[in-house]
Design an enzyme around this catalytic site. Sequence first.
Site, PDB file in Angstrom:
ATOM      1  N   THR A  68       0.807  -1.270  -0.057  1.00 51.02           N
ATOM      2  CA  THR A  68       0.106   0.015   0.166  1.00 51.02           C
ATOM      3  C   THR A  68       0.848   1.292   0.077  1.00 51.02           C
ATOM      4  O   THR A  68       1.896   1.311   0.745  1.00 51.02           O
ATOM      5  CB  THR A  68      -0.901   0.006   1.183  1.00 51.02           C
ATOM      6  OG1 THR A  68      -1.611   1.300   1.352  1.00 51.02           O
ATOM      7  CG2 THR A  68      -0.037  -0.301   2.611  1.00 51.02           C
ATOM      8  N   ASP A  69       0.066   2.428  -0.552  1.00 45.95           N
ATOM      9  CA  ASP A  69       1.115   3.474  -0.482  1.00 45.95           C
ATOM     10  C   ASP A  69       1.127   4.142   0.925  1.00 45.95           C
ATOM     11  O   ASP A  69       1.895   5.224   1.317  1.00 45.95           O
ATOM     12  CB  ASP A  69       0.335   4.577  -1.519  1.00 45.95           C
ATOM     13  CG  ASP A  69      -1.202   4.941  -0.934  1.00 45.95           C
ATOM     14  OD1 ASP A  69      -1.641   4.548  -0.243  1.00 45.95           O
ATOM     15  OD2 ASP A  69      -1.722   5.806  -1.647  1.00 45.95           O
ATOM     16  N   GLU A  70       0.280   3.481   1.692  1.00 40.19           N
ATOM     17  CA  GLU A  70       0.173   4.169   3.287  1.00 40.19           C
ATOM     18  C   GLU A  70       1.675   3.840   4.089  1.00 40.19           C
ATOM     19  O   GLU A  70       1.903   4.381   4.946  1.00 40.19           O
ATOM     20  CB  GLU A  70      -0.959   3.466   4.207  1.00 40.19           C
ATOM     21  CG  GLU A  70      -2.279   3.776   3.546  1.00 40.19           C
ATOM     22  CD  GLU A  70      -3.527   3.598   4.476  1.00 40.19           C
ATOM     23  OE1 GLU A  70      -3.223   3.482   5.681  1.00 40.19           O
ATOM     24  OE2 GLU A  70      -4.455   3.561   3.851  1.00 40.19           O
ATOM     25  N   TYR A  92      -2.037  -0.448  11.161  1.00 43.88           N
ATOM     26  CA  TYR A  92      -2.185  -1.097   9.652  1.00 43.88           C
ATOM     27  C   TYR A  92      -0.807  -0.702   8.795  1.00 43.88           C
ATOM     28  O   TYR A  92      -0.010  -1.884   8.402  1.00 43.88           O
ATOM     29  CB  TYR A  92      -3.327  -0.720   8.922  1.00 43.88           C
ATOM     30  CG  TYR A  92      -3.444  -1.029   7.318  1.00 43.88           C
ATOM     31  CD1 TYR A  92      -3.235  -2.122   7.114  1.00 43.88           C
ATOM     32  CD2 TYR A  92      -3.227   0.050   6.449  1.00 43.88           C
ATOM     33  CE1 TYR A  92      -3.459  -2.600   5.666  1.00 43.88           C
ATOM     34  CE2 TYR A  92      -3.264  -0.206   5.129  1.00 43.88           C
ATOM     35  CZ  TYR A  92      -3.385  -1.649   4.836  1.00 43.88           C
ATOM     36  OH  TYR A  92      -3.316  -1.709   3.398  1.00 43.88           O
ATOM     37  N   LYS A 151       2.221  -3.244   7.344  1.00 44.11           N
ATOM     38  CA  LYS A 151       2.337  -3.549   5.769  1.00 44.11           C
ATOM     39  C   LYS A 151       3.803  -3.380   5.612  1.00 44.11           C
ATOM     40  O   LYS A 151       4.672  -3.616   4.804  1.00 44.11           O
ATOM     41  CB  LYS A 151       1.310  -2.778   5.081  1.00 44.11           C
ATOM     42  CG  LYS A 151       0.119  -3.049   5.029  1.00 44.11           C
ATOM     43  CD  LYS A 151      -0.086  -4.461   4.387  1.00 44.11           C
ATOM     44  CE  LYS A 151       0.093  -4.634   2.669  1.00 44.11           C
ATOM     45  NZ  LYS A 151      -0.302  -6.017   2.315  1.00 44.11           N
TER      46      LYS A 151
HETATM   47  P1  NAD Z   1      -9.711  -7.411   1.978  1.00 41.33           P
HETATM   48  O1  NAD Z   1      -9.824  -6.936   3.548  1.00 41.33           O
HETATM   49  O2  NAD Z   1     -10.902  -7.193   1.298  1.00 41.33           O
HETATM   50  O3  NAD Z   1      -9.357  -8.983   1.722  1.00 41.33           O
HETATM   51  C1  NAD Z   1      -8.328  -9.632   2.607  1.00 41.33           C
HETATM   52  C2  NAD Z   1      -8.501 -11.004   2.329  1.00 41.33           C
HETATM   53  O4  NAD Z   1      -7.553 -11.824   2.835  1.00 41.33           O
HETATM   54  C3  NAD Z   1      -9.537 -11.785   2.725  1.00 41.33           C
HETATM   55  O5  NAD Z   1     -10.383 -12.362   1.688  1.00 41.33           O
HETATM   56  C4  NAD Z   1      -9.480 -12.590   3.982  1.00 41.33           C
HETATM   57  O6  NAD Z   1     -10.359 -13.589   4.096  1.00 41.33           O
HETATM   58  C5  NAD Z   1      -8.025 -12.875   3.399  1.00 41.33           C
HETATM   59  N1  NAD Z   1      -7.497 -13.282   4.818  1.00 41.33           N
HETATM   60  C6  NAD Z   1      -7.119 -12.335   5.939  1.00 41.33           C
HETATM   61  N2  NAD Z   1      -6.456 -12.655   6.643  1.00 41.33           N
HETATM   62  C7  NAD Z   1      -5.885 -13.925   6.303  1.00 41.33           C
HETATM   63  C8  NAD Z   1      -5.135 -14.996   7.065  1.00 41.33           C
HETATM   64  N3  NAD Z   1      -4.443 -14.791   8.111  1.00 41.33           N
HETATM   65  N4  NAD Z   1      -5.054 -15.967   6.162  1.00 41.33           N
HETATM   66  C9  NAD Z   1      -5.475 -16.175   5.014  1.00 41.33           C
HETATM   67  N5  NAD Z   1      -6.315 -15.501   4.241  1.00 41.33           N
HETATM   68  C10 NAD Z   1      -6.482 -14.075   5.226  1.00 41.33           C
HETATM   69  O7  NAD Z   1      -8.443  -6.737   1.496  1.00 41.33           O
HETATM   70  P2  NAD Z   1      -8.236  -5.645   0.202  1.00 41.33           P
HETATM   71  O8  NAD Z   1      -8.783  -4.449   0.402  1.00 41.33           O
HETATM   72  O9  NAD Z   1      -8.869  -6.582  -0.885  1.00 41.33           O
HETATM   73  O10 NAD Z   1      -6.634  -5.769   0.092  1.00 41.33           O
HETATM   74  C11 NAD Z   1      -5.775  -6.706  -0.470  1.00 41.33           C
HETATM   75  C12 NAD Z   1      -4.453  -6.405  -0.244  1.00 41.33           C
HETATM   76  O11 NAD Z   1      -4.215  -5.330  -0.946  1.00 41.33           O
HETATM   77  C13 NAD Z   1      -3.975  -6.228   1.258  1.00 41.33           C
HETATM   78  O12 NAD Z   1      -2.749  -6.600   1.129  1.00 41.33           O
HETATM   79  C14 NAD Z   1      -3.950  -4.765   1.154  1.00 41.33           C
HETATM   80  O13 NAD Z   1      -3.084  -4.415   2.361  1.00 41.33           O
HETATM   81  C15 NAD Z   1      -3.583  -4.363  -0.045  1.00 41.33           C
HETATM   82  N6  NAD Z   1      -3.859  -3.018  -0.638  1.00 41.33           N
HETATM   83  C16 NAD Z   1      -5.571  -2.649  -0.435  1.00 41.33           C
HETATM   84  C17 NAD Z   1      -5.742  -1.399  -1.027  1.00 41.33           C
HETATM   85  C18 NAD Z   1      -7.203  -0.903  -0.965  1.00 41.33           C
HETATM   86  O14 NAD Z   1      -7.600   0.330  -1.124  1.00 41.33           O
HETATM   87  N7  NAD Z   1      -8.133  -1.904  -0.571  1.00 41.33           N
HETATM   88  C19 NAD Z   1      -4.979  -0.566  -1.531  1.00 41.33           C
HETATM   89  C20 NAD Z   1      -3.364  -1.073  -1.859  1.00 41.33           C
HETATM   90  C21 NAD Z   1      -3.005  -2.039  -1.085  1.00 41.33           C
HETATM   91  O1  DAU Z   2      -4.076   4.137   0.449  1.00 37.60           O
HETATM   92  C1  DAU Z   2      -4.306   2.637   0.410  1.00 37.60           C
HETATM   93  C2  DAU Z   2      -5.140   2.104   1.593  1.00 37.60           C
HETATM   94  O2  DAU Z   2      -6.390   2.677   1.197  1.00 37.60           O
HETATM   95  C3  DAU Z   2      -5.181   0.775   1.650  1.00 37.60           C
HETATM   96  O3  DAU Z   2      -4.065   0.124   2.066  1.00 37.60           O
HETATM   97  C4  DAU Z   2      -6.224   0.106   2.689  1.00 37.60           C
HETATM   98  O4  DAU Z   2      -6.325  -1.087   2.908  1.00 37.60           O
HETATM   99  C5  DAU Z   2      -7.392   0.938   2.581  1.00 37.60           C
HETATM  100  O5  DAU Z   2      -8.407   0.482   3.504  1.00 37.60           O
HETATM  101  C6  DAU Z   2      -7.456   2.354   2.198  1.00 37.60           C
HETATM  102  O6  DAU Z   2      -7.094   2.890   3.523  1.00 37.60           O
HETATM  103  P1  DAU Z   2      -7.892   4.609   4.047  1.00 37.60           P
HETATM  104  O7  DAU Z   2      -7.727   4.556   5.423  1.00 37.60           O
HETATM  105  O8  DAU Z   2      -7.545   5.456   3.146  1.00 37.60           O
HETATM  106  O9  DAU Z   2      -9.493   4.228   3.470  1.00 37.60           O
HETATM  107  P2  DAU Z   2     -10.797   4.227   4.054  1.00 37.60           P
HETATM  108  O10 DAU Z   2     -11.857   3.944   3.109  1.00 37.60           O
HETATM  109  O11 DAU Z   2     -10.778   3.652   5.468  1.00 37.60           O
HETATM  110  O12 DAU Z   2     -10.895   5.931   4.287  1.00 37.60           O
HETATM  111  C7  DAU Z   2     -10.726   6.541   3.504  1.00 37.60           C
HETATM  112  C8  DAU Z   2     -10.718   8.321   3.819  1.00 37.60           C
HETATM  113  O13 DAU Z   2     -11.963   8.280   4.406  1.00 37.60           O
HETATM  114  C9  DAU Z   2      -9.775   8.427   5.116  1.00 37.60           C
HETATM  115  O14 DAU Z   2      -9.219   9.634   4.940  1.00 37.60           O
HETATM  116  C10 DAU Z   2     -10.728   8.290   6.145  1.00 37.60           C
HETATM  117  C11 DAU Z   2     -12.196   8.747   5.727  1.00 37.60           C
HETATM  118  N1  DAU Z   2     -13.474   8.277   6.104  1.00 37.60           N
HETATM  119  C12 DAU Z   2     -13.240   6.782   6.475  1.00 37.60           C
HETATM  120  C13 DAU Z   2     -14.361   6.079   6.823  1.00 37.60           C
HETATM  121  C14 DAU Z   2     -14.496   4.470   6.986  1.00 37.60           C
HETATM  122  C15 DAU Z   2     -14.067   8.845   6.810  1.00 37.60           C
HETATM  123  O15 DAU Z   2     -14.231  10.155   7.013  1.00 37.60           O
HETATM  124  N2  DAU Z   2     -15.255   8.297   7.502  1.00 37.60           N
HETATM  125  C16 DAU Z   2     -15.397   6.701   7.476  1.00 37.60           C
HETATM  126  O16 DAU Z   2     -16.460   6.391   8.144  1.00 37.60           O
END
Ligand code: NAD
Ligand code: DAU
Length: 353
Positions: free
Chosen positions: A132-134, A157, A161
Amino acid sequence: MSKTIVITGGAGFIGSHVVRLFVTRYPDYSIVNLDALTYAGNLANLADIENSANYHFEKVNILDTDALKALFAKYQPDGVIHLAAESHVDRSIMSPLDFVYTNIIGTVNLLNTARDAWKGKEEGKRFYHISTDEVYGALGDTGFFTETTRYDPHSPYSASKASSDHFVRAYGDTYGLPVVISNCSNNYGPNHFPEKLIPLFIHNIIERKPLPVYGDGHYTRDWLYVIDHAAAIDLIFHKGVAHSTYNIGGFNEWKNIDLVKLLCQLMDVKLGRPAGDSEQLITYVKDRPGHDRRYAIDASKINEELGWKPSVTFEQGLELTIDWYLANTEWLKQVTSGEYQHYYEQQYTKREQ
Ligand code: NAD
Ligand code: DAU
């Protein structure tokens, strides 16, 4: 050429789109979806491809080292695409250790398993870690994250990562494991679990519940349609240079409050409600602790080296996303029953003050 690829976290949001892309685009490959099916994992995300001959599902937790070894012995994979993780920042603030276990220890378990299985046979293998970019921390009003930006995570988180990224690079350097990493910005799209901003707010607008905007709402994220992330993962898995890092982003920055207002406008049209109706649900609530002010990715490396760029505009992607949620109310109902209610109560009930 035929390959066997283990995709971890394939029942989650991004993972399910990656599994579908690989299963349908590469009929000669064997795709093994390894997932523990936590609250975020949902096999309904893959109902359309679950009977494909080249698709296999294994319910395995990456904390279970014996199960990982057995799975590698059974399938003899050539590649791993590692997406399994605890992924929600707010949950990491409530329960940081869950993130240490899955994101750090689980990743090291997987690295150990691949290293041992591929020892002396690393040629043609690939361990691809999705990050992630975080990990880069927060930006001020200007500038972008590049592949060489210093790591500076602020939430449990992002710290977990960041740690997993360091372990992946260390296994590349120390054991010669053929690793590659990508760091992506915020994804959105179908099958996104309604704990994250966009799907949570779509769900609450449908239900006419408050839209809890954290702090002043001027936090900025760079949004990418999930299908475009999956396409980038496909390119990096096949063509990315081993031992390198690629940043992936949408060239698409939005302040949360502007995004929420756009979402409200689009939803009012889709739901046949009067203009301005959903905006009345916006409620400013207590800020997220350690909240990163701004993320923005410089994705020029993947663009120049691999020719990748997003295929849809934000307006197109958001409309496709809203249409998917409105057409899949059963999916929403299923994932927001049970544990979700307890999470919602803990996360938001005390916050509305
Ligand atoms: P998600 O939470 O939707 O899915 C995670 C999946 O991992 C689920 O299917 C869960 O069952 C599985 N999992 C969790 N713990 C596990 C374990 N101990 N063993 C096996 N499986 C397990 O997540 P996502 O949003 O699809 O993100 C996927 C990946 O991409 C993550 O590594 C996240 O850090 C990364 N990522 C997400 C975003 C985003 O915006 N969602 C952006 C950048 C990177
Ligand atoms: O940048 C990549 C990341 O983006 C991924 O690595 C993470 O897995 C993914 O969850 C996401 O993280 P964020 O914290 O940026 O996403 P989230 O949707 O939780 O929040 C987006 C923005 O909105 C953030 O500034 C917090 C704000 N927010 C979020 C929620 C859930 C609110 O204002 N209210 C809310 O209820």
